[in-house]
Design an enzyme around this catalytic site. Sequence first.
Site, short mmCIF file in Angstrom:
data_model
loop_
_atom_site.label_atom_id
_atom_site.label_comp_id
_atom_site.label_asym_id
_atom_site.label_seq_id
_atom_site.Cartn_x
_atom_site.Cartn_y
_atom_site.Cartn_z
N ASP A 1 0.88 -1.17 0.00
CA ASP A 1 0.00 0.00 0.00
C ASP A 1 0.91 1.22 0.00
O ASP A 1 1.40 1.64 1.05
CB ASP A 1 -0.90 -0.01 1.23
N GLU B 1 -1.54 -1.53 -5.00
CA GLU B 1 -2.76 -0.80 -5.32
C GLU B 1 -2.50 0.17 -6.47
O GLU B 1 -1.47 0.84 -6.51
CB GLU B 1 -3.26 -0.04 -4.09
N ASP C 1 -2.18 0.97 7.52
CA ASP C 1 -1.54 0.79 6.21
C ASP C 1 -1.11 -0.66 5.99
O ASP C 1 -1.14 -1.16 4.87
CB ASP C 1 -0.35 1.74 6.07
#
Length: 174
Positions: A8, A68, A140
């Site tokens: 992430d 992502e 996160d």
Amino acid sequence: MTIILGIDPGSRVTGYGLIKESDRKIAYIDSGCIRTSNDAELSHKLLQIYDGICELMDHYSPTEVAIEQIFMHNNPNSALKLGHARGVAMVAAASHRAKICEYSAREIKQSVVGYGAAEKDQVSHMVVELLQLNRAPQKDAADALAIAICHSHMRNGLSKLIGSRGTKRRRMRL
């Protein structure tokens, strides 16, 4: 067995999550955050992210990395910084010859929660459930684990389709 690293990306905090997949079952390996120095120049922050991902690649040897996809921010400067962080994370993984796959936030939420517009706390809850964790990881890190879980689901979904039908086309009868 396949080791998957979920990332992430962020210019201040980059979450990571490692899972192993064996016989279509997933298990938790490790997760955490790469935190960059607040007062560092962007180039030094990017180097910290690169070094952190390389360290993970060297230590755990994941063969597949999921990250992502970038999404549009209201602030173009933030989007650019996120793009830089994402880029160095991908280069670090690619330099270790890992296969890299990208997923949108909606795909990740759909895969993990079953609803593409799920809230962050719902995603975190499902990460805890799916990986049988005692407590929720950092925000996160939970997102990074969700990305890794999404990749596992996607790769297994595709392999099931390919495995059951091969590449042969079938005629549909009406």
